[in-house]
Design a protein around this motif. Structure first.
Motif, PDB file in Angstrom:
ATOM      1  N   LEU A   1       0.487   1.863   0.862  1.00 49.78           N
ATOM      2  CA  LEU A   1       1.484   2.474   1.729  1.00 49.78           C
ATOM      3  C   LEU A   1       1.867   1.505   2.844  1.00 49.78           C
ATOM      4  O   LEU A   1       1.000   0.954   3.518  1.00 49.78           O
ATOM      5  CB  LEU A   1       0.939   3.756   2.358  1.00 49.78           C
ATOM      6  N   LEU A   2       3.167   1.261   2.978  1.00 43.47           N
ATOM      7  CA  LEU A   2       3.668   0.479   4.108  1.00 43.47           C
ATOM      8  C   LEU A   2       4.363   1.463   5.046  1.00 43.47           C
ATOM      9  O   LEU A   2       5.361   2.079   4.672  1.00 43.47           O
ATOM     10  CB  LEU A   2       4.653  -0.590   3.632  1.00 43.47           C
ATOM     11  N   GLU A   3       3.804   1.644   6.225  1.00 38.30           N
ATOM     12  CA  GLU A   3       4.310   2.649   7.165  1.00 38.30           C
ATOM     13  C   GLU A   3       4.478   3.992   6.458  1.00 38.30           C
ATOM     14  O   GLU A   3       5.489   4.684   6.611  1.00 38.30           O
ATOM     15  CB  GLU A   3       5.635   2.213   7.787  1.00 38.30           C
ATOM     16  N   GLY A   4       3.479   4.334   5.627  1.00 39.21           N
ATOM     17  CA  GLY A   4       3.469   5.658   5.005  1.00 39.21           C
ATOM     18  C   GLY A   4       4.236   5.778   3.706  1.00 39.21           C
ATOM     19  O   GLY A   4       4.185   6.817   3.060  1.00 39.21           O
TER      20      GLY A   4
ATOM     21  N   ARG B   1      -1.131 -10.737  -2.392  1.00 35.68           N
ATOM     22  CA  ARG B   1       0.145 -10.782  -3.108  1.00 35.68           C
ATOM     23  C   ARG B   1       0.600  -9.429  -3.641  1.00 35.68           C
ATOM     24  O   ARG B   1       1.750  -9.296  -4.068  1.00 35.68           O
ATOM     25  CB  ARG B   1       0.060 -11.790  -4.260  1.00 35.68           C
ATOM     26  N   THR B   2      -0.289  -8.446  -3.633  1.00 39.22           N
ATOM     27  CA  THR B   2       0.188  -7.111  -4.000  1.00 39.22           C
ATOM     28  C   THR B   2       0.959  -6.488  -2.835  1.00 39.22           C
ATOM     29  O   THR B   2       1.769  -5.602  -3.026  1.00 39.22           O
ATOM     30  CB  THR B   2      -0.972  -6.151  -4.352  1.00 39.22           C
ATOM     31  N   LEU B   3       0.705  -7.000  -1.609  1.00 37.39           N
ATOM     32  CA  LEU B   3       1.287  -6.346  -0.431  1.00 37.39           C
ATOM     33  C   LEU B   3       2.787  -6.605  -0.304  1.00 37.39           C
ATOM     34  O   LEU B   3       3.489  -5.852   0.360  1.00 37.39           O
ATOM     35  CB  LEU B   3       0.565  -6.802   0.845  1.00 37.39           C
TER      36      LEU B   3
ATOM     37  N   ILE C   1      -0.317  -1.039   7.049  1.00 36.21           N
ATOM     38  CA  ILE C   1      -0.466  -0.970   5.592  1.00 36.21           C
ATOM     39  C   ILE C   1      -1.784  -0.284   5.262  1.00 36.21           C
ATOM     40  O   ILE C   1      -2.802  -0.567   5.876  1.00 36.21           O
ATOM     41  CB  ILE C   1      -0.466  -2.373   4.954  1.00 36.21           C
ATOM     42  N   THR C   2      -1.720   0.642   4.325  1.00 33.27           N
ATOM     43  CA  THR C   2      -2.930   1.317   3.864  1.00 33.27           C
ATOM     44  C   THR C   2      -3.050   1.127   2.362  1.00 33.27           C
ATOM     45  O   THR C   2      -2.118   1.445   1.625  1.00 33.27           O
ATOM     46  CB  THR C   2      -2.862   2.828   4.150  1.00 33.27           C
TER      47      THR C   2
ATOM     48  N   PRO D   1     -10.038  -0.831  -1.124  1.00 33.10           N
ATOM     49  CA  PRO D   1      -9.394  -0.197   0.019  1.00 33.10           C
ATOM     50  C   PRO D   1      -9.060  -1.261   1.077  1.00 33.10           C
ATOM     51  O   PRO D   1      -9.704  -2.311   1.128  1.00 33.10           O
ATOM     52  CB  PRO D   1     -10.493   0.717   0.555  1.00 33.10           C
ATOM     53  N   LEU D   2      -8.056  -0.989   1.891  1.00 36.10           N
ATOM     54  CA  LEU D   2      -7.754  -1.922   2.985  1.00 36.10           C
ATOM     55  C   LEU D   2      -6.899  -1.193   4.016  1.00 36.10           C
ATOM     56  O   LEU D   2      -5.962  -0.473   3.652  1.00 36.10           O
ATOM     57  CB  LEU D   2      -7.002  -3.147   2.463  1.00 36.10           C
TER      58      LEU D   2
END
Lengths: 251, 285
Positions: free
Chosen positions: A67-70, A48-50, A5-6, A24-25
């Motif tokens: 981004l989850l896996e882009g 919780r946003t993820l 996750i980005t 950022p994370l």
């Protein structure tokens, strides 16, 4: 480095209150990432946003990119239910459904329309094994989940998530309702799980973050003050505020 | 001085509390005293299963009225329960809190409308409609069921809404976080968790429907007979008592009290079930 996750420049508002500021994370695959910080700093909000659980809060507004896996999980064509199957969540208080142990574990399958008993039985066994519950509970799968002690309830919640075969597991202070022995067991379980899953944990317990996480992010008032390898954040923090917090002078 | 004042208030309140209990007891004793000897004298079987209610011939069979009450009550439940439960779910899960705060009291206001007004609407609007479009006399099981179905809505919606609202939000969150849609989380988790409250609301509503008198007298048609279709006119147990008590005496009067005994038993049974269901639900949590 493999990022699962980005997060980039994430702003989140509850009405007019800004809860996250350009956060950022980077969440590394098959690692445990801990979010620490005092209450109200936005770490649970970020978590919780993820999986887009914040969508349920009225008046929430989100800008920035996750981004989850882009792939952008806030894109218009994102299927939120499918996203939540990929990014599972364990909550602060154990919250098994008022159903049997078996029905708790198979919930995700039934939601997805999988009604085959054999498939369900297999998943129940694998998931309970994965959460270290199988040996204790295999003979009482029809018991109400609410009768279990707290730490078994919490591990049942983990099993319930495992049954959906997620890629990422989010944990929101998963040990805050548990005693130290139960907490230790959950921590061991997490170390075991990280070989197969990517884990993000929110904790107000700094020792816990230091014990189990590979990466840590220190948040304060909606800012990501410092993020990096846990050893670095705890032993040689770059920011004065992080140093105050991890050394116990603040928070 | 002060202490004695405290004591007086306490005693006064206790007296008031017990007086309502006493009045319940008195009603029960009175009805039983008047009714039970008649049932024993006339014969339980003949009374409950007798097909003829002809007081002038000393025939007191209430079987047609029992069946009619049953039909009307079941009909009311078939109409009121799905509407009420659906309404309660809608109010809790799909409507913003602010809107719910306006709608719920409005629905509860329905309970405050006198039953004679419901009956009036049934007579003036519903019965002619049924007569014109479905046949029969209009005043019928169907008309009574529809009117009663609406009358019990506040009971079902109000209690079910509270039960659903009491389901912890963590259940909803857990369901959604496992990839459930809103509706899946409602029917797979919320309804199951609120089940005892919903069942209690239905049973209490059933008691209301069974006991309702005025509206039923006005719209059910009041013919003493076993109904064959929902379009038949019927007379319920309550209607029977209310209509004949004025001119009854002797055996006839006792027979009406005996009818009351049957009603009392059924209502107490229903309330007992409702209470035990609610308690059972609480114990499971």
């Amino acid at each position: 480095m493999d990022c699962a996750i980005t997060v980039r420049d994430l702003d989140l508002y509850y009405g007019t209150f800004q809860a996250l500021k350009k956060v950022p994370l980077d969440v590394m695959r098959h690692r445990i990432t801990a979010l620490i910080g005092p209450s109200g700093c936005g770490k649970s909000t970020l978590l919780r946003t993820l999986n887009r659980m914040n969508d349920l809060v009225p008046g929430v507004r989100i800008q920035g990119q996750i981004l989850l896996e882009g792939r952008d999980i806030y894109a218009a064509d994102m299927d939120v239910c499918a996203l939540r199957k990929r990014v599972g969540m364990v909550f602060q208080r154990p919250n098994p459904f008022p159903l049997s142990i078996r029905d708790n574990v198979t919930f995700g399958l039934r939601v997805a329309g999988q009604t085959d008993r054999d498939v369900q039985d297999e998943v129940v066994e694998q998931s309970l094994k994965g959460a270290w519950l199988w040996d204790q509970l295999k003979d009482q799968l029809n018991r109400s989940a609410l009768e279990l002690p707290m730490d078994q309830q919490q591990r049942l919640c983990v099993a319930r998530v495992l049954a959906v075969e997620p890629e990422v597991i989010l944990m929101d202070e998963p040990c805050s309702a548990l005693d130290p022995i139960a907490t230790a067991r959950i921590e061991e379980l997490m170390l075991d799980l990280k070989t197969r899953y990517t884990i993000v944990i929110v904790t107000h317990n700094m020792q816990q973050a230091a014990r189990i996480s590979d990466y840590s992010g220190y948040m304060l008032l909606g800012d990501m003050v410092e993020f990096g390898a846990t050893s670095g954040v705890f032993t040689s923090p770059k920011d004065k505020r992080t140093q105050d917090y991890v050394s116990g002078r603040y928070g | 001085m002060k202490m004695s004042g405290e004591k007086a208030v306490r005693f006064g309140l206790m007296l008031l509390a017990f007086s309502s209990l006493a009045s319940l007891l008195l009603i029960a004793v009175f009805i039983l005293k008047e009714g039970v000897p008649f049932i024993i004298h006339y014969g339980v079987r003949e009374f409950l299963l007798g097909l003829n209610w002809q007081p002038h011939k000393q025939e007191y069979g209430i079987y047609p009225m029992i069946i009619s009450s049953l039909w009307v009550t079941i009909g009311a439940m078939l109409i009121g329960a799905p509407l009420g439960i659906a309404g309660a779910i809608f109010l809790n899960e799909f409507v913003p809190r602010t809107v719910m705060r306006i709608i719920k009291p409005t629905i509860e206001l329905l309970a405050g409308i006198p039953s004679v007004v419901y009956g009036f609407i049934g007579v003036m609007v519903l019965a002619p409609f049924i007569r014109a479009y479905m046949g029969g006399p209009g005043l019928s099981v169907l008309a009574a069921s529809v009117i009663l179905g609406i009358m019990i809505l506040p009971t079902i919606i109000s209690i079910s809404t509270d039960a659903i609202g009491a389901v912890p939000n963590t259940y909803r969150e857990a369901a959604l976080s496992l990839g459930a849609t809103r509706w899946q989380s409602v029917y797979m988790v919320t309804i199951k968790a609120a089940r005892s409250g919903i069942v209690a609301s239905i049973i209490l509503a059933m008691g209301r429907a069974l006991g309702e008198t005025m509206a039923v007298i006005m719209v059910a048609g009041n013919a003493v007979r076993v109904p064959h279709t929902p379009l038949d006119s019927v007379r319920t147990l309550t209607a029977n008592i209310a209509m004949e008590m004025g001119q009854a005496s002797g055996m006839h009067r006792q027979a009406l009290f005996a009818t009351g005994v049957i009603l009392l038993c059924v209502i107490m049974l229903l309330n007992g079930i409702a209470i035990s269901v609610v308690r059972g639900g609480v114990r499971r949590k």
